[in-house]
Design a protein around this motif. Structure first.
Motif, PDB file in Angstrom:
ATOM      1  N   GLU A  75      -4.929   8.645 -11.545  1.00 53.40           N
ATOM      2  CA  GLU A  75      -5.406   9.978 -11.167  1.00 53.40           C
ATOM      3  C   GLU A  75      -4.336  11.040 -11.416  1.00 53.40           C
ATOM      4  OE1 GLU A  75      -7.278  12.404  -7.346  1.00 53.40           O
ATOM      5  OE2 GLU A  75      -6.710  10.297  -7.141  1.00 53.40           O
ATOM      6  N   ALA A  76      -3.077  10.740 -11.036  1.00 51.90           N
ATOM      7  CA  ALA A  76      -2.005  11.719 -11.189  1.00 51.90           C
ATOM      8  C   ALA A  76      -1.730  12.026 -12.653  1.00 51.90           C
ATOM      9  CB  ALA A  76      -0.733  11.202 -10.509  1.00 51.90           C
ATOM     10  N   MET A  77      -1.688  10.993 -13.495  1.00 53.44           N
ATOM     11  CA  MET A  77      -1.382  11.217 -14.910  1.00 53.44           C
ATOM     12  C   MET A  77      -2.557  11.870 -15.644  1.00 53.44           C
ATOM     13  SD  MET A  77       1.759  10.391 -15.214  1.00 53.44           S
ATOM     14  CE  MET A  77       1.836  11.173 -13.580  1.00 53.44           C
ATOM     15  N   THR A  78      -3.787  11.536 -15.245  1.00 54.05           N
ATOM     16  CA  THR A  78      -4.951  12.202 -15.821  1.00 54.05           C
ATOM     17  C   THR A  78      -4.929  13.685 -15.471  1.00 54.05           C
ATOM     18  OG1 THR A  78      -6.254  10.172 -15.648  1.00 54.05           O
ATOM     19  CG2 THR A  78      -7.466  12.213 -15.950  1.00 54.05           C
ATOM     20  N   ARG A  79      -4.605  13.986 -14.228  1.00 53.49           N
ATOM     21  CA  ARG A  79      -4.558  15.375 -13.767  1.00 53.49           C
ATOM     22  C   ARG A  79      -3.509  16.186 -14.532  1.00 53.49           C
ATOM     23  NH1 ARG A  79      -3.950  14.218  -8.912  1.00 53.49           N
ATOM     24  NH2 ARG A  79      -1.706  14.531  -8.719  1.00 53.49           N
ATOM     25  N   LEU A  80      -2.424  15.540 -14.931  1.00 56.58           N
ATOM     26  CA  LEU A  80      -1.373  16.223 -15.681  1.00 56.58           C
ATOM     27  C   LEU A  80      -1.667  16.307 -17.176  1.00 56.58           C
ATOM     28  CD1 LEU A  80       1.867  14.850 -13.947  1.00 56.58           C
ATOM     29  CD2 LEU A  80       0.854  17.135 -13.739  1.00 56.58           C
ATOM     30  N   GLY A  81      -2.768  15.704 -17.602  1.00 54.67           N
ATOM     31  CA  GLY A  81      -3.186  15.844 -18.988  1.00 54.67           C
ATOM     32  C   GLY A  81      -2.735  14.743 -19.924  1.00 54.67           C
ATOM     33  N   TYR A  82      -2.211  13.638 -19.403  1.00 49.34           N
ATOM     34  CA  TYR A  82      -1.797  12.539 -20.273  1.00 49.34           C
ATOM     35  C   TYR A  82      -3.010  11.717 -20.677  1.00 49.34           C
ATOM     36  CZ  TYR A  82       2.906  13.878 -19.055  1.00 49.34           C
ATOM     37  OH  TYR A  82       4.065  14.600 -18.900  1.00 49.34           O
ATOM     38  N   THR A  83      -2.951  11.135 -21.875  1.00 47.95           N
ATOM     39  CA  THR A  83      -4.127  10.458 -22.423  1.00 47.95           C
ATOM     40  C   THR A  83      -4.051   8.937 -22.310  1.00 47.95           C
ATOM     41  OG1 THR A  83      -3.130  10.451 -24.642  1.00 47.95           O
ATOM     42  CG2 THR A  83      -4.526  12.321 -24.056  1.00 47.95           C
ATOM     43  N   SER A  84      -2.902   8.396 -21.931  1.00 48.68           N
ATOM     44  CA  SER A  84      -2.789   6.941 -21.772  1.00 48.68           C
ATOM     45  C   SER A  84      -1.705   6.634 -20.758  1.00 48.68           C
ATOM     46  CB  SER A  84      -2.458   6.263 -23.113  1.00 48.68           C
ATOM     47  OG  SER A  84      -1.192   6.703 -23.595  1.00 48.68           O
ATOM     48  N   LEU A  85      -1.831   5.477 -20.145  1.00 48.99           N
ATOM     49  CA  LEU A  85      -0.847   4.997 -19.186  1.00 48.99           C
ATOM     50  C   LEU A  85      -0.474   3.577 -19.584  1.00 48.99           C
ATOM     51  CD1 LEU A  85       0.740   5.489 -16.551  1.00 48.99           C
ATOM     52  CD2 LEU A  85      -1.231   4.585 -15.301  1.00 48.99           C
ATOM     53  N   ASP A  86       0.736   3.411 -20.111  1.00 44.11           N
ATOM     54  CA  ASP A  86       1.194   2.116 -20.603  1.00 44.11           C
ATOM     55  C   ASP A  86       2.017   1.388 -19.556  1.00 44.11           C
ATOM     56  OD1 ASP A  86       0.028   2.908 -22.944  1.00 44.11           O
ATOM     57  OD2 ASP A  86       1.759   2.507 -24.210  1.00 44.11           O
TER      58      ASP A  86
END
Length: 211
Positions: A146-157
């Motif tokens: 949720e946090a990384m999506t909110r900041l606009g990142y497109t992937s979480l590795d």
């Protein structure tokens, strides 16, 4: 943070004793590199001073620490000791070599363009598994998505080795990461040994914690 009694509450690292405790625990991590970085007190001396509190998420249950997760994005992770830190802790003879090797290993944690990286996650022993129906690891992963999506990142590795970590990542929607054939990312992935690189696409559905 969530506030229902007994629920797993996840939020940013709070100031005060609980936050300091998390940073102390995280600073003794990288135990797999003990031959390079030293024992737990030596790793604490190397990492603790320059740690970035804003790269942590913390899980609690009724105010009790249950686990934490750290992230790397925008070129910064939870800690990044300098050559000077290595020399301070390990001396001139060992420090530069240890710093060079550590920097190469750390390059594997560099997120891909427009991506973020789960640098580390630890669920305290008393809360591992689904204690009393609670999934601390799942709550931390959902909060990171949720946090990384909110900041606009497109992937979480992330890199995983243990079956439990792999299963947790896959429940969150992770799939094997694919890198261009002729790329530094692919070369670094080839040096991961028994670790597997996974990625979670950050879609609108992932914002709500769904795979």
């Amino acid at each position: 943070m969530n506030s229902e009694p007994g629920d797993v509450a996840v939020g940013p690292l709070p100031p005060g004793p609980l936050g300091d405790h998390v940073l102390d625990l995280a600073a003794t991590g990288r135990a797999g590199l003990a031959a390079l970085l030293g024992d737990a007190p030596q790793r604490h001396a190397l990492f603790r001073r320059g740690m970035r509190a804003d790269r942590f998420l913390v899980a609690t249950v009724n105010g009790e620490l249950a686990g934490y997760l750290s992230l790397k994005y925008a070129g910064q992770g939870p800690f990044a000791p300098s050559l000077g830190d290595f020399i301070r802790c390990q001396g001139w003879r060992r420090g530069p070599h240890a710093w060079a090797v550590f920097s190469w290993i750390e390059a594997r944690t560099q997120p891909r363009p427009r991506g973020a990286y789960v640098y580390g996650m630890d669920v305290l022993k008393a809360w591992r598994g689904h204690k009393h129906g609670r999934d601390v690891g799942g709550a931390l992963m959902a909060a990171a998505i949720e946090a990384m999506t909110r900041l606009g990142y497109t992937s979480l590795d992330m890199e995983v080795r243990r079956p439990t970590a792999r299963a947790l990542a896959r429940r969150a929607g992770a799939v094997p990461a694919v890198a261009p054939r002729l790329s530094l990312t692919r070369l670094l992935m080839a040096t991961a040994g028994e670790y597997e690189r996974l990625t979670i696409p950050l879609t609108p559905e992932a914002r709500h914690g769904r795979p």
